[in-house]
Design an enzyme around this catalytic site. Structure first.
Site: not given
Lengths: 301, 301
Positions: B60, B62, B64-65, B140, B210, B268
């Protein structure tokens, strides 16, 4: 004035070296210059308070100078930042950042302002009561600016002994600091020179990376206290420097010498060399006051 | 099958912890899953050959990914990569990457292919002769997929003693491995069972991060060998997990138990907790086979 190098190596982040990012602290203001991948971790390692950074200057849109920016902005958001953040950089930077914020559905909760640069002439892009920032148009493969940070002249310093001798009341002190002469009650005019000392000489810092050898910048950076100039290559790779529009250590030193700067700091080293001391040795054949940037190093003025 | 955790902490990169990125190696193919900021440095630290990565799966958008993806692509370019690179991820990822490549004027010299995902149903997104990859639609705050990696059934293994006993010529071996019976010159039909052993049972790996607690994924991940399931919080912060659409360790374990997976790997983690062992303790109250991911750890099957 304090310069902290967060990263000063060319091309890609590696296990022990970081791409370009540095902090210049001037009169309690903290300016971030460039923001390569991993800059937020380097800020943490150097124990920098994130909330003190309110202006970020991006020289150009090559990855090793700005890929860490979106992550830093996102982290500012997660840390519930309140202060406005101002970003100065080439046209296009706004689109890059806003697209990612939109697609991650994570709009920051603080004011985010972009000041996009397009001029090929040096211009003032930031000014407050203490500091002035001008662009230094550089010559590179994409549109690039260096940045000149100039302290403003402080107000004059009060000569306490003198003002007490003339029994001048406190309400006049600010006028004296501003350079005014004082007319005493007895009709005597006391000149400001008698009541004040000169303020400290304002300091200046010029950041020039990335750039080919470019004498056009000399009038802009003349006499600066510190010149950070990229030295990606040594003279033995002058052909590569020319091809990629980077500089050699010798070229950086030549610019420093012609601009009569006080101190040259080298950086943006290619990782092909065994030791960065080679850059210093080469530069010192042209200009005496050479220091080597390295990740985590600080230089105080 | 080997799982290498490059990063498994939530939110932001820190001095000692990295955002999500992991490698799953299946029959000599190396798949990168997610690519948080700093992933290329983590790859170097773990001595991974960059050229072996030909597929990258992004769960996804976001930060941090995926904030490390543009830097990794740029580094592939600098390393003069030749192989095609395939990127699987949510719609929008192509625009983000291409915009940055365009503005930095650094188009890669290898084939760069985007496979943008929009479906809310599990679908096969990659297949070759050894491996099949399916999406696992997750719940999510933005459109998110997990990924299920399934080994394909190998050909049958030759029973060398048996084929030699029957004096079968080598040119028949491939047919035997493919499951065929063999008619000997004397007219005897030898059944394939006599000539071969069963191949190894194909292994499977499910990456789920996530996501909020979501029983809809159970039919997709049932009986997998390893389930990596996010556990951002402990049950004491269940309200935060619900609000942010993340899972607790207990919820991850409940999914593992209901899907009857063989091994659960947690990751995570929010950095608010003193020790990640707390996640294991909580999960083990529901499901026995719990391992903790940590940056730089590997799990072999």
């Amino acid at each position: 004035m304090k310069l902290t190098i967060l990263g000063c190596y060319a091309a890609t982040p590696r296990t022990l070296t970081n791409p370009t990012a540095q902090l210049i602290e001037i009169k309690n203001r903290l300016f971030l210059i460039d923001c390569g991948e991993g800059t937020q971790v380097q800020l943490r390692k150097n124990k920098i308070k994130f909330s003190k950074i309110n202006q970020i200057f991006i020289s150009h849109l090559h990855g090793d100078h700005f890929y860490g920016l979106i992550g830093l902005i996102s982290t500012f958001s997660l840390l519930n930042r309140n202060n406005d953040l101002h970003i100065f950089g080439p046209k296009g930077i706004k689109e890059i950042i806003l697209l990612q914020l939109k697609l991650s559905n994570s709009w920051p909760n603080f004011g985010l302002f972009f000041h996009e640069l397009t001029s090929n002439q040096s211009e003032v892009i930031f000014e407050d009561d203490k500091v002035l920032v001008k662009t230094i148009p550089l010559k590179h493969r994409v549109y690039t600016n260096g940045f000149l940070f100039e302290e403003k002249l402080d107000q004059r310093k009060l000569n306490i002994e003198a003002v007490q001798k003339y029994q001048i009341e406190k309400c006049y002190y600010q006028n004296i600091k501003n350079g005014k002469d004082i007319l005493l009650d007895n009709g005597t005019l006391v000149s400001n020179n008698e009541l004040t000392f000169d303020p400290e000489k304002p300091k200046s810092y010029a950041f020039c990376s990335d750039t080919a050898y470019n004498e056009a910048i000399i009038p802009i950076i003349e006499n600066v206290d510190i010149l950070y100039h990229e030295a990606t290559f040594l003279q033995s790779e002058a052909n590569l420097a020319a091809k990629t529009m980077h500089s050699t250590a010798k070229e950086a030193a030549t610019i420093a010498q012609k601009a009569q700067v006080k101190q040259l700091v080298l950086g943006h080293y290619s990782t092909r060399y065994d030791a960065i001391s080679l850059f210093k040795e080469e530069a010192e054949t042209i200009f005496p006051n050479v220091l080597l940037a390295d990740d985590g190093e600080s230089f105080e003025l």
